[in-house]
Motif scaffolding. Sequence first.
Motif, PDB file in Angstrom:
ATOM      1  N   SER C  68     200.308 104.617  -0.026  1.00  0.00           N
ATOM      2  CA  SER C  68     200.722 104.836  -1.415  1.00  0.00           C
ATOM      3  C   SER C  68     202.004 105.648  -1.475  1.00  0.00           C
ATOM      4  N   THR C  70     202.864 107.806  -3.785  1.00  0.00           N
ATOM      5  CA  THR C  70     202.589 109.199  -4.131  1.00  0.00           C
ATOM      6  C   THR C  70     202.257 109.985  -2.871  1.00  0.00           C
ATOM      7  N   ALA C  71     201.460 109.403  -2.000  1.00  0.00           N
ATOM      8  CA  ALA C  71     201.144 110.063  -0.732  1.00  0.00           C
ATOM      9  C   ALA C  71     202.405 110.262   0.095  1.00  0.00           C
ATOM     10  N   GLU C  99     202.735 111.800 -10.927  1.00  0.00           N
ATOM     11  CA  GLU C  99     201.881 111.870  -9.743  1.00  0.00           C
ATOM     12  C   GLU C  99     200.781 112.916  -9.899  1.00  0.00           C
ATOM     13  N   CYS C 100     200.518 113.284 -11.136  1.00  0.00           N
ATOM     14  CA  CYS C 100     199.422 114.224 -11.448  1.00  0.00           C
ATOM     15  C   CYS C 100     199.454 115.480 -10.564  1.00  0.00           C
ATOM     16  N   TYR C 106     199.845 118.993  -2.304  1.00  0.00           N
ATOM     17  CA  TYR C 106     200.128 118.895  -0.870  1.00  0.00           C
ATOM     18  C   TYR C 106     200.889 120.095  -0.329  1.00  0.00           C
ATOM     19  N   ARG C 238     194.320 114.995   7.433  1.00  0.00           N
ATOM     20  CA  ARG C 238     193.566 115.907   6.582  1.00  0.00           C
ATOM     21  C   ARG C 238     193.508 115.437   5.127  1.00  0.00           C
TER      22      ARG C 238
ATOM     23  N   TYR D  40     196.595 100.098 -10.752  1.00  0.00           N
ATOM     24  CA  TYR D  40     195.796 101.328 -10.777  1.00  0.00           C
ATOM     25  C   TYR D  40     194.333 101.109 -11.164  1.00  0.00           C
ATOM     26  N   ALA D  71     189.011 110.119   2.889  1.00  0.00           N
ATOM     27  CA  ALA D  71     189.325 110.366   1.483  1.00  0.00           C
ATOM     28  C   ALA D  71     188.070 110.298   0.634  1.00  0.00           C
ATOM     29  N   PHE D 105     190.550 120.948   2.593  1.00  0.00           N
ATOM     30  CA  PHE D 105     191.776 120.697   1.844  1.00  0.00           C
ATOM     31  C   PHE D 105     191.458 120.292   0.403  1.00  0.00           C
ATOM     32  N   TYR D 106     190.552 119.349   0.258  1.00  0.00           N
ATOM     33  CA  TYR D 106     190.278 118.820  -1.081  1.00  0.00           C
ATOM     34  C   TYR D 106     189.506 119.794  -1.961  1.00  0.00           C
ATOM     35  N   ASN D 231     186.323 115.752 -12.584  1.00  0.00           N
ATOM     36  CA  ASN D 231     187.755 115.462 -12.673  1.00  0.00           C
ATOM     37  C   ASN D 231     188.228 114.510 -11.582  1.00  0.00           C
ATOM     38  N   PRO D 233     189.010 111.384 -11.268  1.00  0.00           N
ATOM     39  CA  PRO D 233     190.193 110.519 -11.435  1.00  0.00           C
ATOM     40  C   PRO D 233     191.503 111.283 -11.238  1.00  0.00           C
ATOM     41  N   PHE D 234     191.577 112.503 -11.735  1.00  0.00           N
ATOM     42  CA  PHE D 234     192.805 113.286 -11.581  1.00  0.00           C
ATOM     43  C   PHE D 234     193.000 113.723 -10.129  1.00  0.00           C
ATOM     44  N   LEU D 235     191.907 114.139  -9.499  1.00  0.00           N
ATOM     45  CA  LEU D 235     192.001 114.598  -8.116  1.00  0.00           C
ATOM     46  C   LEU D 235     192.418 113.461  -7.182  1.00  0.00           C
ATOM     47  N   LYS D 237     194.168 110.686  -8.049  1.00  0.00           N
ATOM     48  CA  LYS D 237     195.575 110.358  -8.293  1.00  0.00           C
ATOM     49  C   LYS D 237     196.468 111.387  -7.599  1.00  0.00           C
ATOM     50  N   ARG D 238     196.131 112.626  -7.786  1.00  0.00           N
ATOM     51  CA  ARG D 238     196.871 113.765  -7.264  1.00  0.00           C
ATOM     52  C   ARG D 238     196.932 113.766  -5.730  1.00  0.00           C
ATOM     53  N   ALA D 239     195.981 113.074  -5.133  1.00  0.00           N
ATOM     54  CA  ALA D 239     195.935 113.002  -3.675  1.00  0.00           C
ATOM     55  C   ALA D 239     196.636 111.750  -3.145  1.00  0.00           C
ATOM     56  N   GLY D 240     197.172 110.944  -4.056  1.00  0.00           N
ATOM     57  CA  GLY D 240     197.823 109.711  -3.623  1.00  0.00           C
ATOM     58  C   GLY D 240     196.834 108.627  -3.229  1.00  0.00           C
ATOM     59  N   HIS D 241     195.611 108.722  -3.724  1.00  0.00           N
ATOM     60  CA  HIS D 241     194.605 107.721  -3.370  1.00  0.00           C
ATOM     61  C   HIS D 241     194.290 106.739  -4.497  1.00  0.00           C
ATOM     62  N   LEU D 242     195.071 106.802  -5.568  1.00  0.00           N
ATOM     63  CA  LEU D 242     194.937 105.768  -6.599  1.00  0.00           C
ATOM     64  C   LEU D 242     196.032 104.736  -6.338  1.00  0.00           C
ATOM     65  N   LEU D 243     195.695 103.707  -5.587  1.00  0.00           N
ATOM     66  CA  LEU D 243     196.712 102.722  -5.197  1.00  0.00           C
ATOM     67  C   LEU D 243     197.184 101.927  -6.403  1.00  0.00           C
TER      68      LEU D 243
END
Lengths: 347, 347, 347, 347
Positions: C68, C70-71, C99-100, C106, C238, D40, D71, D105-106, D231, D233-235, D237-243
């Motif tokens: 992605s 964003t990543a 990118e929320c 990160y 991670r 998305y 993830a 991390f998360y 939360n 959905p926000f977390l 997206k924020r992690a770059g995991h919402l492709l």
Amino acid sequence: MEKIKTKRERVKFASDNVAGACPEVLDAILKANDGDRAPYGDDEISKNLQDKFSEIFEKKVIIFPTSSGTAANALALSTMTPSFGNIYCHKLSHINVDECGAPEFYTGGAKLVNLNGVNGKITAEELNKSISGKGVVHHTQPSSVSITQLCETGEAYELDEIKKISEIAHNHKLNMHMDGARFANALVSLDCSPAEMTWKSGIDVLSFGATKNGCLAAEAIIFFKPELVGNLPFLMKRAGHLLSKMSFVSAQLDAYITNEVWLRNAKHANAMGKKLSQGLNQHKNIELAYPTDANEIFVKIPKDIIDQLNSEGYTINDDEWDGKAVRLVTAWNTNLSDIETFLNFIK
Amino acid sequence: MEKIKTKRERVKFASDNVAGACPEVLDAILKANDGDRAPYGDDEISKNLQDKFSEIFEKKVIIFPTSSGTAANALALSTMTPSFGNIYCHKLSHINVDECGAPEFYTGGAKLVNLNGVNGKITAEELNKSISGKGVVHHTQPSSVSITQLCETGEAYELDEIKKISEIAHNHKLNMHMDGARFANALVSLDCSPAEMTWKSGIDVLSFGATKNGCLAAEAIIFFKPELVGNLPFLMKRAGHLLSKMSFVSAQLDAYITNEVWLRNAKHANAMGKKLSQGLNQHKNIELAYPTDANEIFVKIPKDIIDQLNSEGYTINDDEWDGKAVRLVTAWNTNLSDIETFLNFIK
Amino acid sequence: MEKIKTKRERVKFASDNVAGACPEVLDAILKANDGDRAPYGDDEISKNLQDKFSEIFEKKVIIFPTSSGTAANALALSTMTPSFGNIYCHKLSHINVDECGAPEFYTGGAKLVNLNGVNGKITAEELNKSISGKGVVHHTQPSSVSITQLCETGEAYELDEIKKISEIAHNHKLNMHMDGARFANALVSLDCSPAEMTWKSGIDVLSFGATKNGCLAAEAIIFFKPELVGNLPFLMKRAGHLLSKMSFVSAQLDAYITNEVWLRNAKHANAMGKKLSQGLNQHKNIELAYPTDANEIFVKIPKDIIDQLNSEGYTINDDEWDGKAVRLVTAWNTNLSDIETFLNFIK
Amino acid sequence: MEKIKTKRERVKFASDNVAGACPEVLDAILKANDGDRAPYGDDEISKNLQDKFSEIFEKKVIIFPTSSGTAANALALSTMTPSFGNIYCHKLSHINVDECGAPEFYTGGAKLVNLNGVNGKITAEELNKSISGKGVVHHTQPSSVSITQLCETGEAYELDEIKKISEIAHNHKLNMHMDGARFANALVSLDCSPAEMTWKSGIDVLSFGATKNGCLAAEAIIFFKPELVGNLPFLMKRAGHLLSKMSFVSAQLDAYITNEVWLRNAKHANAMGKKLSQGLNQHKNIELAYPTDANEIFVKIPKDIIDQLNSEGYTINDDEWDGKAVRLVTAWNTNLSDIETFLNFIK
């Protein structure tokens, strides 16, 4: 002309954090040192603070003493703002430019949305226009608003200004934080009650400053809505801000709010501020940049006068000199002679 | 039999953090309050600490005063451990069980790898076997080792124990941290020099405890390797641990290490610890759980005696009673009569 | 007039991420599926990418495939920016508003300093004036600069614009990041080499976008300075971005940069963009908000026309309509008939 | 004797993530590529997954497709565990030793409390004894429990084992997470329903693994309690995991659970596992370290045989060889001939 001699005097007017502790606060520390006390705030002095502050604020509040204002601000904001949240604040606010990213650290990465404001104050209108994106997963989420009282240009938010901002915040379901680093100075300036300046005007959480106005190292996070406390006790401990001998912080706060010590200190500092402001304003080459509401004076001083003052031992910050203004601050321990000495140098 | 009367005495022996500040430290605070001082550690008292501590440690050190031990530990570890790092420590260590995850917070999520050790000490052998996975992207990375002096069972690591552990750590390119919450008590117990107990035995960074042994709220992070300081100043500010009136923390530390105040306080506390330990050991139903090296006594006391003591006003923690031991701690202000009173109750 | 019938077509022009994968990329996935492969990027396809990208960029680069954008952005920035760092970027930049808060997550809480720029581009002058506070502990520290190519208004930074910005960044010892979500579209528009648009103009780390221009889910972080890689492999793992079957991401990238697939796709998309832009510009009530350099068209369209288009099945975002512009995007799979259909609706 | 020739075959049995995608999954990707789709996860394939998974689990579930298991695990745990929380897990669990600290991390620094368990499974009894400190501000707070199905020694938790563990967790108000990296293999092994193995046994949130069993890169976080979504959905997206092209992940999951593809794949892998296990067990110098419940075989193989196998091209990890066991894994694409070839080498 009198000559500045000791290093100590050089920092006069640099900030109100150069002043030490007032006698009442020191006495309280000595008294608290009369034997063993339960640690981590389980002592009687700390416990009694809840009631004493509730009385002062005319409402049952929940308070957490801390030893730094940055900690108070960042911890307070972290209860109101998720990691993906927006904190709306003035672009010049202390939380934005002078805490090395403490709110970002404590919230886990929230975004401080900068508002231009008018002078050092944010406005309800600009705030309202800035809040957007709620519920959209791509955007950080509007979460809280923080105002500084006194604001970044030394002015006090009027009660109706606070109310309007809070109303916008609450309409959008955001929480209202006040950074009250100079809470007492503002209070005395507005001549209103602590309740009026906070929860009656919509403030949800307050960073109650005391260090600058006569304590050694004592601030408090004050919650007007108990449901906002959330996990604060754990976050505070985890940050190393739950002192083992917390009673000595509490003792400072106790003395500070007893017998109007805090109000007396602030009145004096403000009176000295007015004196200094008036004195400077009479100089033909010096101009006030913003109104002097309390103990912070922002003035435009020609570079050569600044250089001269610094050569006399003052520490007027050249870096802050951007063609706009330098800041001078009076404190609970400022003497008339301090002001006269200073003014004499620029005559 | 004497009756416990005031709430204050009830916390006696609960920890050494129930004691207030010693006279020399309080005096120093009063003296530091004689006028304006530069904020944030730019004052002369703070600056002079660098040399004073360097002298004590027989090496040029870099020190950062803080106001809590948890902050000192977590900040120190955050300079030695990345977010994906491992910190090797005893499973009972304060950083692991009593700081609500402060090291994790400050490092951004490091992992505390728990070692079983022997009593409260980790061993070089177990450490050596536990370090693995270096360079493999799937595994958190070995980064630092932390030992507590006095350890979690009140014993002092011997110099050669520290050396062996440090050697293993350094062989694996890990940094060595010492949580010296009771540094002075251990030092006096081992009868060695500060240098010997730290950098001469391989310690890279020290959390120098002073609060428990006579200060109000004063600790210090001490770097024996300047290259490890890294971004500490920014991390400290960002955490709200750079106090504006830092001179008052520095003044405590200054007084504490001047004229052997710290050693005198620790010697007294240790002597009282020995008295209490011996007294308890003579009771037929009470047994020492671990050797009393300094001012912490771990004893197995029957439940009915604990109940009786608590009914007399003590606060011996039932929760900590796990069939193994309860902890009693003497301090710089413990009197012989405190011990006699306590022992009388269990006769 | 032709009627939009299926849901699928409704998203046409909403973004280039609505297009699927181009045939060459799909073929490569099928081919990569011919047997077992080492996981986590240890396969031959992944390993060979290092050389292939180095050839394309005329320099030994180090690349990390991700799935992605964003990543890619947030991971790249986290190697260049400490938790207390400033990232300078356009106020409208994707990293700032779409990118929320990924860069904040990160980096552990860095601050994105918003620049107003001219249209969607930042300028070297404004950047230069914004960088301040270096070395002062109270301020978050200037660390990196990020520009988006194509920028947020669809324009391509010219090479000399990139060079000037990089020069300012490097003068201040900041690192330069390029968010190349539409790297190929910009490259084709500028008609320059990948090397010229990146390291030869001062870019240190690139987020190389491929998903929007014909891949399924494939981006790459490309380091032009190996010393900036730092701990990226650990941070990526991670974060859950080291896919076990990484070979399938690598296979997409491989096919994408082989035989000029990426350039062909981008040329087509840009050509379609020009067509659409010209067609819209001929409408008397429609006005281009920004120049159409590549495949993004920003136009001011009256509300009633937008409503009509949406009633025909398009999804032109009303929220983005702020009286300024809506965005339409063409892709590698846009047909002339798609454009004609669209233009017919607004005649 | 047949000779291993290609690099590709060398990774056979190293893990089930060396296998590519099964034909049904690849077909679904090709079909999903038939035109534009909303990004998305707003596409029809993604939306329909909610109902399809709800049907499979006999309960209204909420699912979030992701592209990596790490993830999925870390995001799931971050909804159940505050930054100061404890996650109870097996000391060998993937989240503890193979994700480079992703849960830390998360969650922003949670603590993974290691349980010794019996073989690779945790037990209700040990869990119950380990949970302590709730509400005490000094301690990280018990928050969630995570079990891995198949567990770290290849065994499947029996339903009543899951139930007992969940009961303890829920008694203490902790949430139950299952890392179902090999969910299908365990399900087939236990011959029970997805509902029985999850929410009917007390699981609150599941990481549903699909990559290892026939997908390219597709996992899902499945919530059995909607209130736990929080939360996410926000977390995410924020992690770059919402492709952006999420439909291609969803298409894989759709094909995977349609027409029992997943169960068929798992049955085959398990059958191959049994074959390999039985074959190895007949060798006089080889001993099974743990029962083979599904597709993971843990065997004690003499070093010389390992060396010989690796010289033939296999990649049996010497590092994992600790005198205890090496792991071999069969997959949906393992052939009988693969097993015969392997067994022939050790005859």
